[in-house]
Structures are given as structure tokens and as C-alpha cells.
Design a protein around this motif. Structure first.
Motif, PDB file in Angstrom:
ATOM      1  N   MET A   1       6.089  18.833  -4.137  1.00 55.18           N
ATOM      2  CA  MET A   1       6.203  18.613  -5.585  1.00 55.18           C
ATOM      3  C   MET A   1       4.962  19.126  -6.272  1.00 55.18           C
ATOM      4  O   MET A   1       3.849  18.707  -5.936  1.00 55.18           O
ATOM      5  CB  MET A   1       6.260  17.116  -5.859  1.00 55.18           C
ATOM      6  CG  MET A   1       7.579  16.448  -5.639  1.00 55.18           C
ATOM      7  SD  MET A   1       8.883  17.025  -6.671  1.00 55.18           S
ATOM      8  CE  MET A   1      10.126  17.199  -5.409  1.00 55.18           C
ATOM      9  N   PRO A   2       5.125  19.933  -7.268  1.00 57.03           N
ATOM     10  CA  PRO A   2       3.954  20.307  -8.075  1.00 57.03           C
ATOM     11  C   PRO A   2       3.567  19.118  -8.933  1.00 57.03           C
ATOM     12  O   PRO A   2       4.389  18.267  -9.228  1.00 57.03           O
ATOM     13  CB  PRO A   2       4.470  21.434  -8.937  1.00 57.03           C
ATOM     14  CG  PRO A   2       5.950  21.263  -8.970  1.00 57.03           C
ATOM     15  CD  PRO A   2       6.347  20.532  -7.744  1.00 57.03           C
ATOM     16  N   HIS A   3       2.313  19.031  -9.310  1.00 60.12           N
ATOM     17  CA  HIS A   3       1.952  17.890 -10.136  1.00 60.12           C
ATOM     18  C   HIS A   3       1.642  18.315 -11.552  1.00 60.12           C
ATOM     19  O   HIS A   3       1.331  19.465 -11.834  1.00 60.12           O
ATOM     20  CB  HIS A   3       0.800  17.104  -9.517  1.00 60.12           C
ATOM     21  CG  HIS A   3      -0.323  17.956  -9.060  1.00 60.12           C
ATOM     22  ND1 HIS A   3      -1.490  18.058  -9.729  1.00 60.12           N
ATOM     23  CD2 HIS A   3      -0.423  18.770  -7.971  1.00 60.12           C
ATOM     24  CE1 HIS A   3      -2.298  18.902  -9.085  1.00 60.12           C
ATOM     25  NE2 HIS A   3      -1.673  19.333  -8.034  1.00 60.12           N
ATOM     26  N   LEU A   4       1.750  17.352 -12.439  1.00 56.91           N
ATOM     27  CA  LEU A   4       1.685  17.655 -13.858  1.00 56.91           C
ATOM     28  C   LEU A   4       0.251  17.591 -14.353  1.00 56.91           C
ATOM     29  O   LEU A   4      -0.519  16.735 -13.947  1.00 56.91           O
ATOM     30  CB  LEU A   4       2.528  16.618 -14.602  1.00 56.91           C
ATOM     31  CG  LEU A   4       2.758  16.854 -16.088  1.00 56.91           C
ATOM     32  CD1 LEU A   4       3.629  18.076 -16.311  1.00 56.91           C
ATOM     33  CD2 LEU A   4       3.402  15.622 -16.692  1.00 56.91           C
ATOM     34  N   ASN A   9       4.314  17.501 -21.899  1.00 51.02           N
ATOM     35  CA  ASN A   9       5.420  17.263 -20.995  1.00 51.02           C
ATOM     36  C   ASN A   9       6.161  18.515 -20.551  1.00 51.02           C
ATOM     37  O   ASN A   9       6.683  18.559 -19.464  1.00 51.02           O
ATOM     38  CB  ASN A   9       6.435  16.355 -21.704  1.00 51.02           C
ATOM     39  CG  ASN A   9       6.451  14.998 -21.065  1.00 51.02           C
ATOM     40  OD1 ASN A   9       5.944  14.853 -19.974  1.00 51.02           O
ATOM     41  ND2 ASN A   9       7.028  14.038 -21.740  1.00 51.02           N
ATOM     42  N   ALA A  10       6.251  19.451 -21.438  1.00 48.31           N
ATOM     43  CA  ALA A  10       7.119  20.578 -21.158  1.00 48.31           C
ATOM     44  C   ALA A  10       6.430  21.700 -20.381  1.00 48.31           C
ATOM     45  O   ALA A  10       6.945  22.785 -20.266  1.00 48.31           O
ATOM     46  CB  ALA A  10       7.702  21.119 -22.462  1.00 48.31           C
ATOM     47  N   ILE A  12       4.559  22.460 -16.603  1.00 45.59           N
ATOM     48  CA  ILE A  12       4.253  21.865 -15.304  1.00 45.59           C
ATOM     49  C   ILE A  12       3.499  22.870 -14.457  1.00 45.59           C
ATOM     50  O   ILE A  12       3.477  24.055 -14.751  1.00 45.59           O
ATOM     51  CB  ILE A  12       5.517  21.432 -14.567  1.00 45.59           C
ATOM     52  CG1 ILE A  12       6.417  22.633 -14.378  1.00 45.59           C
ATOM     53  CG2 ILE A  12       6.235  20.334 -15.289  1.00 45.59           C
ATOM     54  CD1 ILE A  12       7.567  22.290 -13.504  1.00 45.59           C
ATOM     55  N   ILE A  28       8.320  24.922 -18.681  1.00 44.85           N
ATOM     56  CA  ILE A  28       9.430  24.367 -17.929  1.00 44.85           C
ATOM     57  C   ILE A  28      10.570  25.381 -17.764  1.00 44.85           C
ATOM     58  O   ILE A  28      11.203  25.455 -16.713  1.00 44.85           O
ATOM     59  CB  ILE A  28       9.939  23.063 -18.591  1.00 44.85           C
ATOM     60  CG1 ILE A  28      11.093  22.438 -17.786  1.00 44.85           C
ATOM     61  CG2 ILE A  28      10.380  23.279 -20.028  1.00 44.85           C
ATOM     62  CD1 ILE A  28      10.704  21.913 -16.446  1.00 44.85           C
ATOM     63  N   PHE A  31       9.772  27.450 -14.913  1.00 48.55           N
ATOM     64  CA  PHE A  31       9.943  26.669 -13.691  1.00 48.55           C
ATOM     65  C   PHE A  31      11.417  26.599 -13.305  1.00 48.55           C
ATOM     66  O   PHE A  31      11.784  26.778 -12.143  1.00 48.55           O
ATOM     67  CB  PHE A  31       9.388  25.259 -13.887  1.00 48.55           C
ATOM     68  CG  PHE A  31       9.680  24.338 -12.738  1.00 48.55           C
ATOM     69  CD1 PHE A  31       8.903  24.368 -11.587  1.00 48.55           C
ATOM     70  CD2 PHE A  31      10.744  23.443 -12.802  1.00 48.55           C
ATOM     71  CE1 PHE A  31       9.190  23.529 -10.515  1.00 48.55           C
ATOM     72  CE2 PHE A  31      11.036  22.608 -11.733  1.00 48.55           C
ATOM     73  CZ  PHE A  31      10.254  22.647 -10.597  1.00 48.55           C
ATOM     74  N   LEU A  32      12.284  26.358 -14.302  1.00 44.89           N
ATOM     75  CA  LEU A  32      13.712  26.243 -14.017  1.00 44.89           C
ATOM     76  C   LEU A  32      14.290  27.574 -13.530  1.00 44.89           C
ATOM     77  O   LEU A  32      15.133  27.603 -12.635  1.00 44.89           O
ATOM     78  CB  LEU A  32      14.467  25.751 -15.260  1.00 44.89           C
ATOM     79  CG  LEU A  32      14.202  24.282 -15.625  1.00 44.89           C
ATOM     80  CD1 LEU A  32      14.835  23.943 -16.970  1.00 44.89           C
ATOM     81  CD2 LEU A  32      14.700  23.343 -14.539  1.00 44.89           C
ATOM     82  N   GLU A  35      13.217  27.946 -10.075  1.00 45.50           N
ATOM     83  CA  GLU A  35      13.998  27.003  -9.289  1.00 45.50           C
ATOM     84  C   GLU A  35      15.380  27.584  -8.981  1.00 45.50           C
ATOM     85  O   GLU A  35      15.895  27.473  -7.868  1.00 45.50           O
ATOM     86  CB  GLU A  35      14.101  25.731 -10.132  1.00 45.50           C
ATOM     87  CG  GLU A  35      14.486  24.452  -9.467  1.00 45.50           C
ATOM     88  CD  GLU A  35      13.728  24.084  -8.223  1.00 45.50           C
ATOM     89  OE1 GLU A  35      12.521  24.348  -8.133  1.00 45.50           O
ATOM     90  OE2 GLU A  35      14.374  23.525  -7.322  1.00 45.50           O
ATOM     91  N   GLN A  65       2.595  19.357  -0.883  1.00 48.52           N
ATOM     92  CA  GLN A  65       2.784  18.463  -2.024  1.00 48.52           C
ATOM     93  C   GLN A  65       4.236  18.068  -2.206  1.00 48.52           C
ATOM     94  O   GLN A  65       4.779  18.073  -3.300  1.00 48.52           O
ATOM     95  CB  GLN A  65       2.231  19.117  -3.291  1.00 48.52           C
ATOM     96  CG  GLN A  65       0.772  19.463  -3.120  1.00 48.52           C
ATOM     97  CD  GLN A  65       0.201  20.250  -4.278  1.00 48.52           C
ATOM     98  OE1 GLN A  65       0.898  20.592  -5.214  1.00 48.52           O
ATOM     99  NE2 GLN A  65      -1.066  20.548  -4.202  1.00 48.52           N
ATOM    100  N   TYR A  68       6.031  11.850  -1.842  1.00 51.87           N
ATOM    101  CA  TYR A  68       5.807  10.941  -2.961  1.00 51.87           C
ATOM    102  C   TYR A  68       4.661   9.991  -2.665  1.00 51.87           C
ATOM    103  O   TYR A  68       4.437   9.593  -1.537  1.00 51.87           O
ATOM    104  CB  TYR A  68       7.068  10.141  -3.243  1.00 51.87           C
ATOM    105  CG  TYR A  68       8.189  10.958  -3.801  1.00 51.87           C
ATOM    106  CD1 TYR A  68       8.054  11.603  -5.023  1.00 51.87           C
ATOM    107  CD2 TYR A  68       9.386  11.085  -3.115  1.00 51.87           C
ATOM    108  CE1 TYR A  68       9.093  12.343  -5.552  1.00 51.87           C
ATOM    109  CE2 TYR A  68      10.434  11.820  -3.639  1.00 51.87           C
ATOM    110  CZ  TYR A  68      10.284  12.451  -4.864  1.00 51.87           C
ATOM    111  OH  TYR A  68      11.310  13.173  -5.384  1.00 51.87           O
ATOM    112  N   GLU A  69       3.989   9.596  -3.740  1.00 49.34           N
ATOM    113  CA  GLU A  69       2.821   8.730  -3.589  1.00 49.34           C
ATOM    114  C   GLU A  69       3.136   7.401  -2.915  1.00 49.34           C
ATOM    115  O   GLU A  69       2.381   6.897  -2.105  1.00 49.34           O
ATOM    116  CB  GLU A  69       2.187   8.462  -4.959  1.00 49.34           C
ATOM    117  CG  GLU A  69       0.995   9.336  -5.226  1.00 49.34           C
ATOM    118  CD  GLU A  69       0.540   9.223  -6.675  1.00 49.34           C
ATOM    119  OE1 GLU A  69       0.970   8.280  -7.349  1.00 49.34           O
ATOM    120  OE2 GLU A  69      -0.233  10.097  -7.099  1.00 49.34           O
TER     121      GLU A  69
END
Lengths: 572, 309
Positions: A1-4, A9-10, A12, A28, A31-32, A35, A65, A68-69
Motif C-alpha cells: 500500500m502506498p501511504h498518503l 485527499n485527492a 496519493i 488520484i 493512480f487509478l 491501477e 508496503q 496493514y498497521e
């Protein structure tokens, strides 16, 4: 997972394969789009408790990455009062309670992660001998297999077995992670020795490539990023390799095949054949043949929820309609008229036995192949593979986790390709009709034309032995059947003349000598021209259970090498 | 997900979502062909929405050849039920709603019985009763293998004995795409067509396919009970806060369950791209917000052994 990033918000972060790099925020939308263009690589892993497989996968997920934490928190332990908390990477991937209790991985588990380039599905399997079936399960859908090696130990049985199963299940690429390099001082010599051994090993397995990478899962060297501890190594890290290795275009090698799953007929003006394309590409207007009927028509439409298509390729799920009204139902195959698959009732196949109850020659099983299920028998075993040495041995049964080459006879013709041409139309499973358990997994090697079955005279194996069974007609019959199944030339006789016996021995047959005496069982074979009694001990073992006894006799013959491994088998 | 009609290349590279979609459709069709009486478990959540779309695709242009079953615990969000009724009506699918009325009459709720027993009665028992009463021999569920560790090992065709129980140590080997759907009387198969999808795949697919989802997934001001890090929706009379605990908070739900046991998260994500951006920025898995999974170590596995989805 990439982190923010802290900011809006928009945006990443771009997925970075280097955890230390500063994240680069991307919009984003970008990114999409990224993806959406990702492809998919499925790979299998196998390993046992102490070779660090779970640690390697845990490290791969963590460093890329993809963890999850809360998962990381759950497996972070502080040992001792002053120690720093450490992450137990293996615990990130081990799932079931039983596993946690025993500290081992017991089954196939699927893991998912992705980077900016690819989505990955890992079929993670245990490495113990008793889990051959799980390795086969994991390998059946994989494009690539990671073979794990402990740098201190080199190629162990387990790595050899996994490499062999991967090749058997048609995986074209292996990557060997030579792990625990930290424990051999990151020695280039050690790595190169293992690399030579691995290349020699896969050279025996045919059409398969191997890439070797020195790693330390514990320290993280060459798992995601290239390590500073191996300056002599210039190749990719494990993740770099996984991200860039081309995915084999195995679906498209053959011409079009569509095993029909279901006829979709919402109203009388639409009759569509639904299925997942097993091979090739279909275009609207193509001439196709329906099998087994052999009738031809043209593709009128390729229909999907998203609208009609001009073409579709494997492995998409589609519905086709044809210009003519052909009688097609579930289990039939719609194929390209050029080079269609073959219809076959008898074929030779590699078979992995999956169930604690051993395979029984002649027993009726249910065979599921593409979208149809038929009754079938294993009529003979050509040989069993010794998975440690890859030698071919004669056998009259397959126990759980055994692999053999067998002849299968189905009650109805199946529309097949060989497995090495196409996984979908070349694979099948066997189901026990009573327990409904999945008991076998098969890969078709070649079709056997009718009348060219298991018992053809030319195929009979020469072996010399006298089996003195006394008055045990059931044992004699059972032995005869089992030996014939091994394609051994067998004669049953009641002649009690030693000269005749000697002649039979020299003629190269196994003679089952019956008499009216309830004498003890004995076995004689030729040794240096003299007949030799080889197994008196066996006589004590003849109990009421004749099935077990016949099996024991055949096993003794194999063990004594009276029935030898076939040499120059035409099926290789 | 389909390629457009003028796709030029012979072997265009398929995206991972196209491959996942093709695999799921294959699974739906196998079940419809091999079972007498399948049903789709419909939980109203985002995964159910994706499952429903895939089922439409699998049988297009025909109708979905099985009913949907919603196990209503009585504590679902009002917005979920409204969405369920309007969306299933719009699609013209056959919806069965089942509740454990007896347990509800007896006053079963998580505050009184605790989450484990409440789930056991209103979810697991209700589900098993519904499956048995209707004689369903296969039930589709929207579980994904990336959700929780015990799910990572579950087969796509997951065998259940006549008591509806899962035996994780005695699963049928599952090779290639050859699924063994043979069962004896009273036995059944749970089928998970989304097994290989991840949470990100689900959201991305919803975005690309414009699939309707319950508005609770989108951020807005909602009345919440704020306790520590948790935001508990105030919908049921037995969910009552201490003075000052109830507040209007801009938040959304990451997964939908029963209102007393599903925590919300503070969020500004009121569009799908924002939800996706938020998702990839999180380092916390979605079930972490559900109270039930934290009951005890390995609790999901225990629930699944007993018959929970």
C-alpha cells in the motif's frame, strides 16, 4: 500500500519499491489509471518450518508496503524488558489456529499484494513431504514458482520436490531465492555453487527456466531492495524480478476453445453458449466446430453485459451465439475449425494422488474435465515417479502424494488437448463417487487411440519369476490383474513340472503357479542362470486379506528389482 | 470490463480486473449448472454489490437464475434496508429476507448478550435456519481471502457438513478452475466468487462500473457516539452515550454490519476516488473497525467453523 502525504485527499503517493525513498504524490486519476493497467502474476511458494519461507513472504509484503498497521501491531513482540520491539515477519502470513499452535503452515494459503506495476497472487504452500498435494494445488494456477533454498544447506529434497512439481504442473519459470545469505557471510562462492546445482537440476526437467537470487529475508537483502551486503551480485531483487518477468501467454498458443458451461436462453430468439475461453481468440463471423458432434457454424455474436464484442480472447468469460441451430449443451466444446482439440476416451496422464485412500486400478471414479463429469477408471500405471531421484519405478497403486504416469479410460469421450499445450483442456480431477472427495489431479500427456490400450502385446514388460501360491485362487487372480496392470507378461499355470517352470523363467514371464496344496507362498527368480528362492519370509505374511497380500507380493517384486523400471519407454 | 468492439490487437494484455471478473463469472456459471438450488447471500455491502453485478454479467442476457437471501439481524442500518429494497426491486431479482424472530422477541442484542452470542443467534443460527428451510445446496458469499487470515486458506468451493460447519483441516484440494461441487444429502457448498479480489479491487471495480452502493460508505455529518478512538452510530435505543459522548461527526463506514457493532471512521471521502485515495493511505485493515473480530484471537476462524460466513 502506498501511504498518503499529509496534504490533500485527492493526491496519493506513488508506490515506491524502495521504502526509504521519498514518496512522490500523484493525482488520484493517475493512480487509478495506473491501477487499471496493472496485470496479474500468480506465483507459488513452498517451504518448510525452518527455511524461512513465511519470513520471506512477510518481508516481501512488509517492505513493499502491503501490510496493514494493525496486522503489524498484532505480530510485533518485545522480548525481554530492554529489547526493542521486533516484527515477527512469519506471523504476518501464518493463518489458522492449528498452525499457530504447531508453528507450521498446514495448507495452501493465498496472499495478495500489489505494486505500481502488477498485482500479485501468492499461493503459499507447506514444504513437507506429505504436502506434495498442496504444492500441486498451489502450482496449478501459478505462472511462476519461487523455490526456496537455505544457503547453508543447498538443494534439499524439499526444493527438488517443489521444482519438479512446478515443472509437472506446467510452470515455465522458477526463481530460486537462496535465503539466509547472512548466515554464510554473504559468500559469493556459496551462492554460485548453489546456482550451478540448481541449473543442473532444472536441466533434467525439460522446458523450464530458472533465475537465482541471493537473499536474506531476515535482514531484507535483495528481497525488495538490492542489498549492500552482496556487492558481487548485479541481478534484480526478488521483487524487481517478479515485477518485470513477462507473464507467459499460455492461453493463446492454441486456436480457439470454449468449453460450454451453460446454455443461456432468456427467450426463443436468443440461444447463447456461455463459457470461459480456454484458449485462443474468437472473432465475430469465424467458422467454428461444435464438439463432439462435429457440426459447423459461424459466430453470430459475442455477447456480454457490456455489449457485443468483435473479438474475445482467453481467458475471458463470454456468451456466443451461432448462425445455425446446433444442438450444443454443457460439456460440449465450441472450437476453431482449424486444429480443434481431440475427442478421446483413453489417454495417458500424469496423476498426483491427493487422498489418504490409495488409488485403485480398475475402480470407477468420477472425472471432471472442463465442464463435464464422466465415469472413468485408471486402467494401468505406466510408472511411479520417485520424487527424490526423479527415477521411474513400476507400481501397482499410488498412495497419497505419489505421482505417476497412468492410463485413464473414460466412459465417454472427452474433448482434450495435452496439458503442455493447454492447462484448461488438458487437466482433470478425479472424485471418489462414494465420499465425493477430490482424490486425484491429472494432466493429460497424450491420447491413446482406441484399440491401442494398456494391454497391447508389444507393450508387455519382460520379467522373470515364479510365484508359488498354492491353493489360493483369489490371490492368484489378484496378482494376475495387478501384474497385467503393470504390463508385465503373466502366465497362470497348474503344471507342477520344474522343467516347465525353468522354461517359463527363461522365457521372461512371471508365472503364477497354483496347486491343490495349501502350501506356503514362495517366490523364485533367475539369478546367474540358477533359480533362487528369494522370499520365504513373505510366506509367513499371507493372511486372510488377499488384497493386501497381492499388493505385498508385487511390492516385493519391485523392491527386489525383478520387475525393473522401464527403460526407453515410448511415452517419455 | 469488456474490451470495446474495435479492440485492434489479437492478444491485448488483459488487466487484473478483467481476469478477476472472468474468473468470478466462470464460478457463478459452474454453480448454476451443477447445483439444484443455489442462493446468493446478500449482505447489502459493497462486496455484495459487486457480486450482484458479476451475477448479472454471468447470465446476461438472461435473468439471475437464483434468489438473493438477506439475513436481517434486525440491527442493520436503516439506509442499508432502504438501499436493499429499492435496488433489488430495480434489478427485478428475487429477494428472500430471513430473521431469527424468536431470538429478537427474546430481546437478543449485543449490549445484553455480548457480540459473540448475539452474532451466533442473529447471524449464524439465522443463516443456517434459512439455508435449511429453503433447502439451498449452494450459497454464494462475498468473502475475500485478503480480509482476514483464516479466509486466506478457504477454498472457492467450501464444503459444509450437514450441520453447516467448515473443517479447515479437511478441505477438498482445489486445482485449476475445476471445482468439485459433489455433495451428499444435507451437505452444502459455500461459494466465494470474490476470493481473489482485494479491497482495493472491489472499490476500483465499483468506480469503473458505476455500481450503486449504500450511501453510508460516503462521508457526511452523522450523529455518533464518540468513545476513545471509536465512533459508534446512534441508531438503536440501547446504544446510549454518557453526557457529551453523542456528537455530529463528519464520518463514513468502511464496512457495513449491524449498527451497534460497526464503527465509523472520521473521513472527508465523499466520492469514490476519495474513498480509494483514503483506502490506500490507510494502514489499517477494514475489519479492524468491526467489534466482533476482536473478541478473541482467531475469532473469525471459530465463527466460520460454526457456520458463519
Amino acid at each position: 500500500m502506498p501511504h498518503l502525504t499529509e496534504a490533500p485527499n485527492a493526491r496519493i503517493d506513488e508506490v515506491s519499491s524502495r521504502p526509504g525513498d521519498a514518496p512522490v504524490p500523484i493525482p488520484i486519476e493517475e493512480f487509478l489509471a495506473q491501477e487499471q493497467s496493472k496485470d496479474l502474476l500468480r506465483f507459488s511458494t513452498a517451504g518448510s518450518v525452518d527455511d524461512g519461507k513465511s519470513t520471506l513472504i512477510g518481508r516481501l509484503l512488509y517492505d513493499s508496503q502491503n501490510v496493514y498497521e494493525d496486522h503489524v501491531r498484532a505480530v510485533t513482540r518485545t522480548q525481554g524488558t530492554h529489547a526493542l520491539p521486533t516484527i515477527d515477519f512469519a506471523q504476518l502470513t501464518d493463518g489458522l489456529r492449528a498452525e499457530r499452535e504447531q508453528g507450521i503452515t498446514i495448507d495452501v494459503a493465498y496472499r495478495y499484494f500489489s505494486t505500481s506495476r502488477r498485482k500479485f497472487i501468492i499461493a503459499d504452500t507447506p514444504g513437507h513431504e506429505q504436502y506434495t498435494r498442496n504444492m500441486a494445488t498451489g502450482a496449478s494456477t501459478a505462472d511462476l514458482a519461487i523455490i526456496l533454498l537455505d544457503a547453508r544447506k543447498g538443494i534439499l529434497t524439499q526444493s527438488r520436490r517443489h521444482a519438479y512439481i512446478a515443472s509437472l504442473l506446467g510452470i515455465p519459470k522458477l526463481v530460486a531465492a537462496v535465503n539466509k545469505m547472512d548466515l554464510v557471510g554473504y559468500s559469493q562462492d556459496v551462492f554460485e555453487q548453489h546456482q550451478r546445482d540448481l541449473k543442473a537440476l532444472v536441466a533434467r526437467m525439460g522446458n523450464i527456466e530458472i533465475e537465482c537470487i541471493p537473499v536474506s529475508a531476515l535482514e531484507g537483502d535483495n528481497v525488495v531492495t538490492r542489498g549492500e551486503n552482496t556487492p558481487w551480485y548485479s541481478g534484480p531483487s526478488l521483487l524487481e524480478y517478479l515485477e518485470t518477468v513477462p507473464v507467459a501467454e499460455r492461453h493463446s498458443r492454441l486456436s480457439f476453445r470454449l468449453p460450454v458451461q451453460r446454455v443461456i436462453r432468456p427467450h426463443q430468439h436468443f440461444r447463447g453458449f456461455a463459457g470461459q475461453i480456454a484458449a485462443g481468440t474468437i472473432y465475430r463471423g469465424d467458422t467454428v466446430v461444435a464438439l463432439p458432434s462435429g457440426r459447423k457454424s459461424r459466430v453470430q455474436s459475442i455477447s456480454t453485459f457490456d455489449g457485443d464484442l468483435a473479438q474475445a480472447q482467453a481467458p475471458l468469460s463470454i456468451v456466443v451465439t451461432l448462425e445455425d441451430e446446433l444442438d450444443i449443451s454443457r460439456g460440449d466444446v465450441i472450437a476453431s475449425e482449424e486444429a480443434p482439440p481431440q475427442a478421446a476416451k483413453n489417454f495417458e496422464a500424469s496423476l498426483v494422488w491427493l487422498h489418504p485412500q490409495a488409488m485403485h486400478i480398475g475402480k470407477t471414479y468420477l472425472l471432471k474435465h472442463t465442464t463435464q463429469t464422466v465415469k472413468a477408471r485408471v486402467s494401468s500405471i505406466r510408472h511411479r515417479i520417485d520424487i527424490e531421484t526423479l527415477a521411474e519405478q513400476p507400481a501397482d497403486t499410488l498412495q497419497m502424494n505419489a505421482i505417476g504416469v497412468v492410463v485413464v479410460e473414460a466412459n465417454r469421450a472427452l474433448i482434450v488437448d495435452s496439458y503442455n499445450q493447454n492447462r484448461s483442456t488438458g487437466s482433470f480431477i478425479l472424485i471418489d463417487p462414494t465420499s465425493n472427495a477430490t482424490v486425484g489431479a491429472g494432466m493429460i500427456r497424450q491420447v491413446i487411440a482406441d484399440g491401442d490400450g494398456a494391454y497391447a502385446e508389444k507393450d508387455l514388460l519382460q520379467a522373470s519369476a515364479l510365484l508359488m501360491v498354492g491353493n489360493r485362487p483369489e490371490l492368484a487372480a489378484d496378482l494376475e490383474e495387478r501384474l497385467l496392470a503393470l504390463r508385465v507378461a503373466v502366465v497362470r499355470t497348474r503344471v507342477q513340472n520344474p522343467d516347465t517352470w525353468r522354461a517359463l523363467l527363461h522365457a521372461g514371464v512371471v508365472a503364477i503357479v497354483e496347486s491343490n496344496e495349501s502350501s506356503e507362498l514362495s517366490i523364485a527368480s533367475l539369478h546367474g542362470g540358477q533359480s533362487e528362492l528369494i522370499s520365504e519370509a513373505l510366506a509367513q505374511g499371507i493372511a486372510a486379506d488377499h488384497t493386501a497380500s497381492a499388493h505385498a507380493v508385487v511390492e516385493a517384486l519391485i523392491k527386489k528389482q525383478i520387475i525393473a523400471a522401464r527403460i526407453g519407454d515410448e511415452t517419455k | 470490463m469488456a474490451m470495446t468492439a474495435d479492440t485492434p490487437s489479437i492478444s491485448a494484455k488483459l488487466s487484473h480486473l478483467q481476469l478477476l471478473e472472468a474468473e468470478s463469472i466462470h464460478i457463478f456459471r459452474e454453480v448454476a449448472a451443477e447445483f439444484q438450488n443455489p442462493v446468493m447471500l446478500y449482505s447489502i455491502g459493497k462486496d455484495s454489490s459487486v457480486m450482484l453485478r458479476l451475477a448479472q454479467k454471468a447470465f446476461h442476457p438472461g435473468p439471475i437464475p437464483f434468489p438473493l437471501l438477506h439475513v436481517d439481524t434486525g440491527y442493520k442500518f436503516r439506509e442499508m434496508l432502504e438501499f436493499r429494497d429499492s435496488y433489488t426491486r430495480e434489478l427485478g431479482v428475487n429477494l428472500i429476507v430471513h430473521r431469527n424472530e424468536e431470538a429478537l422477541r427474546d430481546g437478543t442484542n449485543p449490549a445484553r448478550l455480548g457480540t459473540q452470542r448475539c452474532c451466533g443467534l442473529l447471524k449464524t443460527t439465522a443463516l443456517l435456519d434459512a439455508l435449511r428451510n429453503h433447502g439451498f445446496d449452494a450459497a454464494f458469499g462475498g468473502a475475500r481471502r485478503d480480509e482476514e487470515k483464516s479466509r486466506a486458506k478457504e477454498r472457492i468451493f467450501s464444503f459444509r457438513d450437514s450441520a453447516g460447519q467448515w473443517d479447515p483441516k479437511n478441505q477438498r484440494p482445489e486445482l485449476w478452475n475445476l471445482y468439485n461441487g459433489r455433495i451428499g444429502p444435507g451437505e452444502s457448498i459455500r461459494v466465494f466468487p470474490l476470493s481473489n479480489w482485494t479491497e482495493l479491487d472491489i472499490w476500483h471495480y465499483i468506480h469503473l462500473e458505476h455500481i450503486p452502493i449504500v450511501p453510508l460508505y460516503f462521508a457526511k455529518e452523522r450523529r455518533m457516539l464518540v468513545r476513545g478512538d471509536s465512533l459508534i452510530p446512534v441508531e438503536q435505543p440501547f446504544v446510549k452515550g454518557l453526557p457529551g459522548e453523542e456528537q455530529w461527526i463528519r464520518c463514513r463506514l468502511r464496512s457495513l454490519g449491524c449498527s451497534p457493532c460497526t464503527g465509523a471512521i472520521r473521513s472527508d471521502a465523499d466520492t469514490l476516488p476519495k474513498i480509494i485515495a483514503e483506502l490506500v493511505s490507510f494502514r489499517s485493515s477494514e475489519r479492524a473497525n468491526r467489534v466482533i473480530d476482536h473478541d478473541q484471537d482467531g475469532s473469525m476462524e471459530i465463527k466460520k467453523r460454526e457456520g458463519y460466513f
